[in-house]
Design a protein around this motif. Structure first.
Motif, mmCIF file in Angstrom:
data_model
loop_
_atom_site.group_PDB
_atom_site.id
_atom_site.type_symbol
_atom_site.label_atom_id
_atom_site.label_comp_id
_atom_site.label_asym_id
_atom_site.label_seq_id
_atom_site.Cartn_x
_atom_site.Cartn_y
_atom_site.Cartn_z
ATOM 1 N N SER A 242 -5.164 -7.939 -10.012
ATOM 2 C CA SER A 242 -5.369 -9.131 -10.834
ATOM 3 C C SER A 242 -4.546 -9.090 -12.103
ATOM 4 C CB SER A 242 -6.856 -9.272 -11.200
ATOM 5 O OG SER A 242 -7.587 -9.794 -10.127
ATOM 6 N N ASP A 243 -3.924 -10.226 -12.377
ATOM 7 C CA ASP A 243 -3.165 -10.416 -13.614
ATOM 8 C C ASP A 243 -4.144 -10.893 -14.683
ATOM 9 O OD1 ASP A 243 -1.333 -10.926 -15.604
ATOM 10 O OD2 ASP A 243 -0.603 -12.784 -14.706
ATOM 11 N N THR A 244 -4.895 -9.973 -15.235
ATOM 12 C CA THR A 244 -5.874 -10.336 -16.257
ATOM 13 C C THR A 244 -5.206 -10.358 -17.629
ATOM 14 O OG1 THR A 244 -6.570 -8.015 -16.343
ATOM 15 C CG2 THR A 244 -7.879 -9.496 -14.998
ATOM 16 N N ARG A 245 -5.635 -11.328 -18.443
ATOM 17 C CA ARG A 245 -5.064 -11.497 -19.789
ATOM 18 C C ARG A 245 -6.187 -11.585 -20.819
ATOM 19 N NH1 ARG A 245 0.305 -13.708 -19.392
ATOM 20 N NH2 ARG A 245 1.035 -13.277 -17.265
ATOM 21 N N ILE A 246 -5.842 -11.326 -22.066
ATOM 22 C CA ILE A 246 -6.759 -11.495 -23.186
ATOM 23 C C ILE A 246 -6.150 -12.508 -24.138
ATOM 24 C CG2 ILE A 246 -7.927 -10.384 -25.116
ATOM 25 C CD1 ILE A 246 -7.727 -7.754 -23.569
ATOM 26 N N TRP A 247 -6.916 -13.551 -24.412
ATOM 27 C CA TRP A 247 -6.478 -14.609 -25.325
ATOM 28 C C TRP A 247 -7.105 -14.416 -26.691
ATOM 29 C CZ3 TRP A 247 -9.351 -19.430 -26.696
ATOM 30 C CH2 TRP A 247 -8.555 -20.336 -27.423
ATOM 31 N N HIS A 248 -6.285 -14.536 -27.735
ATOM 32 C CA HIS A 248 -6.755 -14.460 -29.115
ATOM 33 C C HIS A 248 -6.857 -15.892 -29.654
ATOM 34 C CE1 HIS A 248 -6.053 -10.035 -29.832
ATOM 35 N NE2 HIS A 248 -5.398 -10.228 -28.697
ATOM 36 N N PRO A 249 -8.069 -16.434 -29.819
ATOM 37 C CA PRO A 249 -8.190 -17.824 -30.275
ATOM 38 C C PRO A 249 -7.526 -18.091 -31.618
ATOM 39 C CG PRO A 249 -10.276 -17.055 -29.384
ATOM 40 C CD PRO A 249 -9.380 -15.857 -29.480
ATOM 41 N N ALA A 250 -7.543 -17.127 -32.529
ATOM 42 C CA ALA A 250 -6.996 -17.367 -33.870
ATOM 43 C C ALA A 250 -5.489 -17.563 -33.842
ATOM 44 C CB ALA A 250 -7.362 -16.223 -34.805
ATOM 45 N N SER A 251 -4.794 -16.757 -33.049
ATOM 46 C CA SER A 251 -3.332 -16.816 -33.012
ATOM 47 C C SER A 251 -2.798 -17.578 -31.812
ATOM 48 C CB SER A 251 -2.752 -15.400 -32.998
ATOM 49 O OG SER A 251 -3.094 -14.733 -31.787
ATOM 50 N N GLY A 252 -3.610 -17.717 -30.773
ATOM 51 C CA GLY A 252 -3.150 -18.338 -29.532
ATOM 52 C C GLY A 252 -2.371 -17.389 -28.645
ATOM 53 N N ALA A 253 -2.240 -16.129 -29.047
ATOM 54 C CA ALA A 253 -1.447 -15.159 -28.292
ATOM 55 C C ALA A 253 -2.231 -14.613 -27.099
ATOM 56 C CB ALA A 253 -1.029 -14.012 -29.201
ATOM 57 N N PHE A 254 -1.482 -14.238 -26.060
ATOM 58 C CA PHE A 254 -2.045 -13.587 -24.879
ATOM 59 C C PHE A 254 -1.536 -12.160 -24.793
ATOM 60 C CE2 PHE A 254 -2.514 -18.019 -23.837
ATOM 61 C CZ PHE A 254 -3.680 -18.076 -23.100
ATOM 62 N N VAL A 255 -2.426 -11.245 -24.435
ATOM 63 C CA VAL A 255 -2.069 -9.849 -24.247
ATOM 64 C C VAL A 255 -2.445 -9.461 -22.822
ATOM 65 C CG1 VAL A 255 -2.509 -7.475 -24.960
ATOM 66 C CG2 VAL A 255 -2.399 -9.286 -26.678
ATOM 67 N N ALA A 256 -1.554 -8.784 -22.123
ATOM 68 C CA ALA A 256 -1.827 -8.368 -20.748
ATOM 69 C C ALA A 256 -2.844 -7.237 -20.730
ATOM 70 C CB ALA A 256 -0.540 -7.923 -20.067
ATOM 71 N N ALA A 257 -3.789 -7.329 -19.775
ATOM 72 C CA ALA A 257 -4.758 -6.256 -19.541
ATOM 73 C C ALA A 257 -4.938 -6.125 -18.035
ATOM 74 C CB ALA A 257 -6.083 -6.562 -20.220
ATOM 75 N N PRO A 258 -3.845 -5.738 -17.338
ATOM 76 C CA PRO A 258 -3.843 -5.821 -15.878
ATOM 77 C C PRO A 258 -4.844 -4.891 -15.213
ATOM 78 C CG PRO A 258 -1.936 -4.597 -16.672
ATOM 79 C CD PRO A 258 -2.586 -5.186 -17.875
ATOM 80 N N ASN A 259 -5.405 -5.395 -14.123
ATOM 81 C CA ASN A 259 -6.220 -4.566 -13.256
ATOM 82 C C ASN A 259 -5.380 -4.253 -12.025
ATOM 83 O OD1 ASN A 259 -7.987 -4.115 -10.835
ATOM 84 N ND2 ASN A 259 -9.588 -4.190 -12.395
ATOM 85 N N GLY A 260 -5.054 -2.998 -11.826
ATOM 86 C CA GLY A 260 -4.122 -2.621 -10.769
ATOM 87 C C GLY A 260 -4.763 -2.205 -9.475
ATOM 88 N N THR A 261 -6.102 -2.313 -9.379
ATOM 89 C CA THR A 261 -6.771 -1.768 -8.197
ATOM 90 C C THR A 261 -7.425 -2.811 -7.308
ATOM 91 O OG1 THR A 261 -8.801 -1.414 -9.462
ATOM 92 C CG2 THR A 261 -7.237 0.407 -9.376
ATOM 93 N N THR A 262 -7.852 -3.936 -7.883
ATOM 94 C CA THR A 262 -8.670 -4.893 -7.131
ATOM 95 C C THR A 262 -8.262 -6.319 -7.463
ATOM 96 O OG1 THR A 262 -10.551 -3.359 -7.276
ATOM 97 C CG2 THR A 262 -11.055 -5.614 -6.638
ATOM 98 N N ASN A 263 -8.296 -7.179 -6.473
ATOM 99 C CA ASN A 263 -8.143 -8.611 -6.719
ATOM 100 C C ASN A 263 -9.511 -9.148 -7.129
ATOM 101 O OD1 ASN A 263 -7.795 -11.362 -6.674
ATOM 102 N ND2 ASN A 263 -6.699 -11.400 -4.732
#
Length: 499
Positions: free
Chosen positions: A89-110
């Protein structure tokens, strides 16, 4: 009592994120003609009555899943053919204050079509996921917000696709339903133990609907409020036991939504086997003999929509469509349910449709993220989002309302504990509510619930009492809001309820 509407004159729309008045008026006029039962109550009277949606925000994936972390960031992931084939899964983390996305990939499971809720210490437990359509994995993945990293826990007994995860009063995590393979449902409820491993509820085998609407009741049992016509109670002690509950007057609310808007009080709305309904019902689990009771209907019939708890105790309905996944009849206007009057009013419209695979989640500042839709469900992928500012954030002239301020809260409390909330606005506070963090997918928020807290004056602020029992507020993190006499909430502060 629920929130009382403030008396405000119609006002010029806010410049920040408001749909142009002419465009909105035309859209609502068309909906009034095409949609039976459409109500213009509050429609386009200005942000003080309707609230306001932001402009469209770019989103890097279809937000099929969204979880609001205790620090205010949003963990999100989707689906799509690429991920279905890749097994991760291509999981992301969104920061509401800045609008930026940071990758937090899960490499084992969909993680597409998994269930998820928070553990008592703030980690996100994700049960199951996708192998192929209607075939689930037994994997259990846990996201740790302190490290932005995923880990695999001991697997479940079998795969689960479309399961529900529920945090219990003792900190255990209940997992129910989900498909192991096509036409093969996982009928064995399981409980994750805080010290590790699984406890199987072998005396509670039952064929449940997918993504059942599970809630912890005030007596400590789990309660399945739908989407089936028949509700069920589940004792999770020992080997478990199911007890038949009341039946819904409407019946099967497939692809509807549900929310616990007060202690033991649940709202269920919309859904339907083939064609959606406008109807809604409530049930009070604290009653001697709990029964579903019909309340005011929504203006729009909705399937594939979301119910989101708001700081003032009202409930927001966003998105949906009246039949199947019909993109041509998508419902754009949002609606707000008032628990005091048990009626709905129509508010501002979305700019784009949000139906199957869409989400809505309460942010720490009292706004609501609305995103997703699509991901191979017969709809165009919605790679965007909007943020809804409810009416309580505006004065009558459309400018921002002055908000109460929380200066300090304890980081954590225990059931029944009285604690100090430092605020310079104590004299004008009318209500203190807290809402459990959102963790939502497929029209059901598996983590949200609301408590109305008892409070009184204190030097430098307010003395606030935590709910008396973990049955009323299972361990985990809650967003605490101070609501003033005008119904305006503070920016929330997160407080952890300890076991």
């Amino acid at each position: 009592m629920g929130p009382q509407p403030r008396s405000r004159a119609s006002a010029r729309p806010s410049r920040a994120g408001k749909v142009p008045p002419a465009t909105a008026a035309v859209a609502l006029a068309a909906l009034a003609i095409l949609t039976p039962g459409f109500s213009r109550v509050g429609a386009q009277a200005g942000p003080a009555q309707d609230g306001s949606f932001s402009p469209l925000l770019p989103w890097p994936l279809v937000a099929v899943h969204a979880t609001v972390l205790a620090d205010g960031r949003v963990l999100t992931w989707g689906g799509g053919d690429e991920q279905k084939l890749a097994g991760h899964s291509d999981t992301r983390i969104w920061h509401p204050a800045s609008g930026a996305f940071v990758a937090a990939p899960n490499g084992t499971t969909n993680l597409f079509c998994a269930g998820h809720a928070f553990t008592g210490d703030g980690r996100v437990l994700v049960a199951g996921g996708h192998i192929t359509n209607r075939t689930g994995t037994a994997d259990v993945n846990v996201f740790d917000p302190s490290t932005n990293a995923w880990s695999l826990w001991a697997p479940m007994n079998r795969g689960r696709w479309y399961p529900t995860v529920t945090t219990l009063a003792n900190g255990e995590m209940l997992v129910t339903s989900g498909l192991h393979t096509n036409r093969d449902r996982n009928t064995l409820p399981q409980v994750w133990l805080p010290l590790g491993g699984w406890r199987n509820l072998t005396n509670a085998v039952l064929d449940l609907p997918l993504y059942p609407w599970m809630f912890v009741a005030p007596d400590g049992r789990a309660f399945m409020a739908g989407p089936n016509k028949r509700a069920w109670w589940l004792s999770t002690s020992g080997a478990g036991k199911w007890t038949r509950g009341p039946a819904s007057p409407f019946g099967h609310r497939v692809d509807g939504s549900a929310a616990m808007y007060d202690e033991g009080k649940i709202l269920i709305a919309g859904g339907g086997k083939d064609v959606a309904t406008r109807t809604a019902e409530v049930i009070d689990l604290t009653a001697e003999k709990p029964r579903f009771r019909s309340v005011g209907s929504m203006a729009f019939a909705r399937r594939h929509f979301n119910l989101t708890l708001l700081p003032d105790g009202s409930v927001l309905a966003t998105g949906g469509t009246p039949a199947g996944n019909d993109t041509t009849r998508a419902v754009l206007p949002a609606e707000i349910f008032d628990p005091g009057t048990e009626t709905w009013r129509t508010v501002a419209p979305l700019a784009k449709r949000r139906i199957y695979h869409s989400v809505a989640a309460l942010l720490l500042d009292g706004r609501v993220l609305v995103a997703g839709g699509g991901a191979n469900a017969g709809d165009t992928d919605r790679l965007d989002a909007q943020v809804y500012s409810p009416p309580y954030l505006f004065k009558a002239d459309g400018t921002p309302a002055p908000r109460p301020v929380i200066e300090q809260t304890p980081a954590e409390v225990r059931p029944g504990q009285t604690f100090l909330v430092k605020t310079p606005d104590a004299a004008r506070i009318a209500r203190v509510n807290w809402i459990r963090l959102s963790s939502v997918t497929h029209s059901f928020n598996e983590n949200q619930r609301l408590n109305r807290l008892v409070f009184g004056p204190a030097t430098g602020g307010l003395n606030v009492s935590a709910p008396s029992s973990a049955n009323l507020a299972p361990p985990g993190h809650y967003i605490l809001f101070l609501i003033d006499r005008d119904g305006v909430p503070s920016v929330g502060k997160v407080v952890r309820m300890r076991p």
